[in-house]
Design an enzyme around this catalytic site. Structure first.
Site, mmCIF file in Angstrom:
data_model
loop_
_atom_site.group_PDB
_atom_site.id
_atom_site.type_symbol
_atom_site.label_atom_id
_atom_site.label_comp_id
_atom_site.label_asym_id
_atom_site.label_seq_id
_atom_site.Cartn_x
_atom_site.Cartn_y
_atom_site.Cartn_z
ATOM 1 N N ARG A 64 0.579 -1.285 -0.266
ATOM 2 C CA ARG A 64 0.408 -0.066 0.539
ATOM 3 C C ARG A 64 1.111 1.183 -0.463
ATOM 4 O O ARG A 64 0.547 2.456 -0.805
ATOM 5 C CB ARG A 64 -1.170 -0.830 1.554
ATOM 6 C CG ARG A 64 -2.712 -0.491 1.223
ATOM 7 C CD ARG A 64 -2.394 -0.722 2.596
ATOM 8 N NE ARG A 64 -2.023 -1.865 3.083
ATOM 9 C CZ ARG A 64 -2.256 -2.889 2.707
ATOM 10 N NH1 ARG A 64 -3.090 -3.743 2.235
ATOM 11 N NH2 ARG A 64 -1.534 -3.966 2.830
ATOM 12 N N THR A 65 2.015 1.491 0.689
ATOM 13 C CA THR A 65 2.376 2.559 1.385
ATOM 14 C C THR A 65 3.201 2.969 0.020
ATOM 15 O O THR A 65 3.484 4.276 -0.639
ATOM 16 C CB THR A 65 3.235 2.408 2.181
ATOM 17 O OG1 THR A 65 2.705 2.364 3.274
ATOM 18 C CG2 THR A 65 3.852 4.349 2.482
ATOM 19 N N LYS A 92 24.678 -5.883 -0.272
ATOM 20 C CA LYS A 92 26.171 -6.459 -0.155
ATOM 21 C C LYS A 92 27.024 -5.968 1.193
ATOM 22 O O LYS A 92 28.116 -6.075 0.502
ATOM 23 C CB LYS A 92 26.814 -5.890 -2.055
ATOM 24 C CG LYS A 92 26.435 -6.885 -3.268
ATOM 25 C CD LYS A 92 26.777 -5.945 -4.174
ATOM 26 C CE LYS A 92 26.285 -6.354 -5.340
ATOM 27 N NZ LYS A 92 26.225 -5.209 -6.147
ATOM 28 N N ARG A 114 11.422 3.964 3.937
ATOM 29 C CA ARG A 114 10.917 3.211 4.717
ATOM 30 C C ARG A 114 12.130 1.922 5.479
ATOM 31 O O ARG A 114 13.049 1.482 4.607
ATOM 32 C CB ARG A 114 9.759 1.899 4.569
ATOM 33 C CG ARG A 114 9.516 0.866 5.744
ATOM 34 C CD ARG A 114 7.698 0.299 5.659
ATOM 35 N NE ARG A 114 6.892 1.044 5.608
ATOM 36 C CZ ARG A 114 5.833 0.670 5.134
ATOM 37 N NH1 ARG A 114 5.433 -0.601 5.366
ATOM 38 N NH2 ARG A 114 5.010 1.192 5.320
ATOM 39 N N HIS A 142 5.181 6.643 11.461
ATOM 40 C CA HIS A 142 4.084 6.403 10.292
ATOM 41 C C HIS A 142 3.355 7.755 10.098
ATOM 42 O O HIS A 142 2.186 7.290 10.156
ATOM 43 C CB HIS A 142 2.970 4.693 10.250
ATOM 44 C CG HIS A 142 2.779 5.018 8.595
ATOM 45 N ND1 HIS A 142 3.968 5.397 7.843
ATOM 46 C CD2 HIS A 142 2.457 3.200 8.056
ATOM 47 C CE1 HIS A 142 3.555 5.073 6.558
ATOM 48 N NE2 HIS A 142 2.782 3.083 6.964
#
Lengths: 317, 175
Positions: A64-65, A92, A114, A142
Site C-alpha cells: 500500500r504505502t 552486499k 521505510r 508512520h
C-alpha cells in the site's frame, strides 16, 4: 471545515507527527482535499513536480504505502525511482548512510524511506540535503498513515475534535498507533486504546489516552473504531496463547460493533489478518472505510510531497 | 472603479456575451480562483436576467499549474484549493473569467488546467480589468475596463463576496 492559519510547513522533512503543529496538520488535510479532486479527473495528473526526482527507498515489505507514494508522485509529474532493499547493494553489506549518500550524488529532490529501525529517517535527514519523508521507521512513526486516517475520519465525520476513537490490537509494535495518538491528541479527539496487557505499551497514558484491556469498554459509544494488525514478524516470544484465542478476546466482530454509535466507521491501516484482529463481516461491512483509507492515502501523500517541495526556513540559498 | 461602476461593467459584459453567442446553452463559465469565481457567478446571473438561460459556473484553482512554483527559492508553497467543474467541458464553449489580466501567465496556467478536463469547442477570455504588460501572447475577448498602469503599481479588485465591498483600486506597489 477548518481554515488554515499557516501557509506552509516549518520543517523541510516529514519525519513524524511529533514535529507538526495542529495548524500544519490542518494545512496538509486541506491541501489533500484539493489533491483528491485531481484524482477524480479524466486526466489524473498535474504538472506541479515536473523535473523533480523522488526516490522511494524501501527496506521493509510494503504494498500500500509504496504504491500509494508512487501513484502520488506520478500524479504530480515527478520522476520516481523505486529501490527495494532486497535488490540493492544493502545485501552486499553497504550501510544505510553510504547507500543514501550514493543515491544523493544523483541529485534527487526527495527521498521517501521505510526502514525497520526506529529513527532511520532522522539519521538520513542529518546526512542528506534531500527532503526526507518517513514512510514508516521501525516501531516509531508512520506519519502519512496517521494523516490519511485523519483525512478519512474528517471526510466521514466532518471533524476530529470531540470524537470518541477506539484503537484496538497490537499496540506495542505499532508505529501507526504512535503517529495516530500524537495526531489525534493534537486535534482534540477522545482516544481509547485496548489490547492484552502483553501488547499494551507501558507508557501509553502519557499520550493522554484512556487504556483498557476490555475491547467492549473501548468500543462503547465510539464514533470511530481503528483495528491494528497483529505483527507476528516483530514478536519475539509469546504475547498471547494462540491466534484463535486472540480473536475470541480481542477480535472485532459484528456483535461487538453494536456497542459503538450507530454511525460508527471502522478503519484498518492494512494489511488485515482476517479472523485474527477483525472478522471478515466487519472488514467488508457497511461501516467499513478501509478502502477509502487507501484511496485517500494518495491524496494525502500528494499534499505532503507538494508542501515539502517548497522552500523552508532552514534552506541555504 | 466604485461599486456601481463594477456592477455596470459586469452587466455590459453579460450583454456582450449574449450578443456574440447564439447558443447560450452551449456556454459554460469557469472562474479562476479567487476573484474570477464571484465575477463568473454574477455574469451568469446577469445573463439569466436578460435571457432566462442560466449558464453553469465552475471553479478553477491554477496553483498546481503555475510556472513559478519551483522557481521560488524562498517562501512556502501557495495554498492549493479545490477545483470544482461540475459539468463536462467537452464540446462546450468555455468562458474563462478572471479579475485582472496582467502578464498572461495565470491565463496560460488556466488554459493548461482546463485542457486537462477535456476538449472544449472554444475558450474565450473574460476579464474585469486589463492592465497591460503582457509577457505571453494572450488577449482577452471581453474586457470590463482597460486600465493603463505602470509595472510599479498594483491593481486590486475587491468584491463583496470576498472583500466586503466592490471596488477596483490602483496602488503604488510596496517594493
Amino acid at each position: 471545515m477548518t481554515t488554515q492559519t499557516v501557509t506552509g510547513l516549518k520543517g523541510k522533512h516529514l519525519l513524524g507527527i511529533a514535529d507538526l503543529s495542529a495548524e500544519e496538520i490542518g494545512l496538509i488535510l486541506e491541501t489533500a482535499e484539493a489533491m483528491k479532486e485531481v484524482g477524480a479527473r479524466p486526466i489524473k495528473k498535474v504538472p506541479t513536480l515536473r523535473g523533480k526526482t523522488v526516490i522511494n527507498l524501501f527496506f521493509e515489505a510494503s504494498t500500500r504505502t509504496r504504491t500509494s507514494f508512487e501513484v502520488a508522485e506520478k500524479r504530480l509529474s515527478a520522476d520516481t525511482l523505486n529501490i527495494a532493499a532486497s535488490t540493492s547493494s544493502v545485501v552486499k553489506g553497504e550501510t544505510l548512510v553510504d547507500t543514501a549518500l550514493n543515491l544523493e550524488a544523483m541529485a534527487p529532490d526527495m527521498i521517501v524511506m521505510r526502514h525497520a529501525s526506529s529513527g532511520a529517517c532522522h539519521l538520513l535527514a542529518r546526512v542528506c540535503k534531500s527532503r526526507i519523508i518517513n514512510a514508516g521507521d521501525g516501531m516509531h512513526e508512520h506519519p502519512t498513515q496517521a494523516l490519511l486516517d485523519a483525512f478519512t475520519i474528517r471526510e466521514h465525520k466532518g471533524r476530529i475534535g470531540g470524537l470518541k476513537i477506539a484503537i484496538i490490537g497490537d499496540l506495542l509494535h505499532s508505529r501507526v498507533l504512535r503517529s495516530n495518538l500524537l495526531l489525534l491528541g493534537k486535534l482534540g479527539a477522545e482516544v481509547w486504546v485496548a489490547a492484552p496487557p502483553t501488547l499494551m505499551p507501558p507508557d501509553v497514558e502519557r499520550f493522554g489516552v484512556h487504556s483498557t484491556t476490555s475491547i467492549d469498554e473501548a468500543v462503547r459509544d465510539a464514533d470511530v473504531v481503528m483495528m491494528l494488525r497483529i505483527q507476528l514478524e516483530r514478536m519475539q516470544g509469546n504475547f498471547f496463547p494462540s491466534l484463535r484465542e486472540y480473536f475470541t478476546v480481542f477480535g472485532m466482530t459484528e456483535e461487538r460493533m453494536r456497542r459503538a454509535k450507530p454511525d460508527v466507521i471502522i478503519m484498518h491501516p492494512g494489511p488485515m489478518n482476517r479472523g485474527v484482529e477483525i472478522a471478515s463481516e466487519v472488514a467488508d461491512g457497511p461501516y467499513s472505510v478501509i478502502l477509502n483509507q487507501v484511496a485517500n492515502g494518495v491524496a494525502v501523500r500528494m499534499a505532503v510531497l507538494f508542501l515539502l517541495s517548497g522552500a523552508s526556513e532552514g534552506d541555504q540559498l | 472603479m466604485d461599486a456601481a461602476r463594477v456592477e455596470r461593467t459586469i452587466a455590459r459584459i453579460a450583454h456582450e456575451i449574449v450578443e456574440r453567442n447564439r447558443d447560450l446553452d452551449q456556454l459554460a463559465l469557469v472562474g479562476v480562483r479567487t476573484r474570477g469565481v464571484p465575477i463568473a457567478r454574477r455574469i451568469s446571473e446577469a445573463v439569466a436576467a436578460i435571457t432566462g438561460t442560466r449558464i453553469p459556473v465552475g471553479t478553477l484553482d491554477i496553483t498546481l499549474y503555475r510556472d513559478d512554483l519551483m522557481r521560488h527559492t524562498v517562501g512556502p508553497q501557495p495554498v492549493v484549493h479545490r477545483t470544482d467543474i461540475p459539468f463536462s467541458i467537452d464540446d462546450r464553449r468555455i468562458l474563462l473569467v478572471d479579475d485582472v489580466l496582467y502578464t498572461g501567465r495565470t491565463v496560460r496556467a488556466a488554459l493548461d488546467a482546463l485542457i486537462d478536463f477535456g476538449r472544449p469547442r472554444s475558450i474565450q477570455l473574460v476579464v474585469l480589468v486589463d492592465r497591460g504588460h503582457r509577457e505571453l501572447p494572450i488577449k482577452a475577448d471581453y474586457v470590463g475596463k482597460n486600465l493603463p498602469t505602470s509595472p510599479r503599481e498594483s491593481v486590486q479588485v475587491r468584491l463583496a463576496e470576498t472583500d466586503g465591498q466592490d471596488e477596483v483600486v490602483v496602488q503604488e506597489a510596496h517594493a
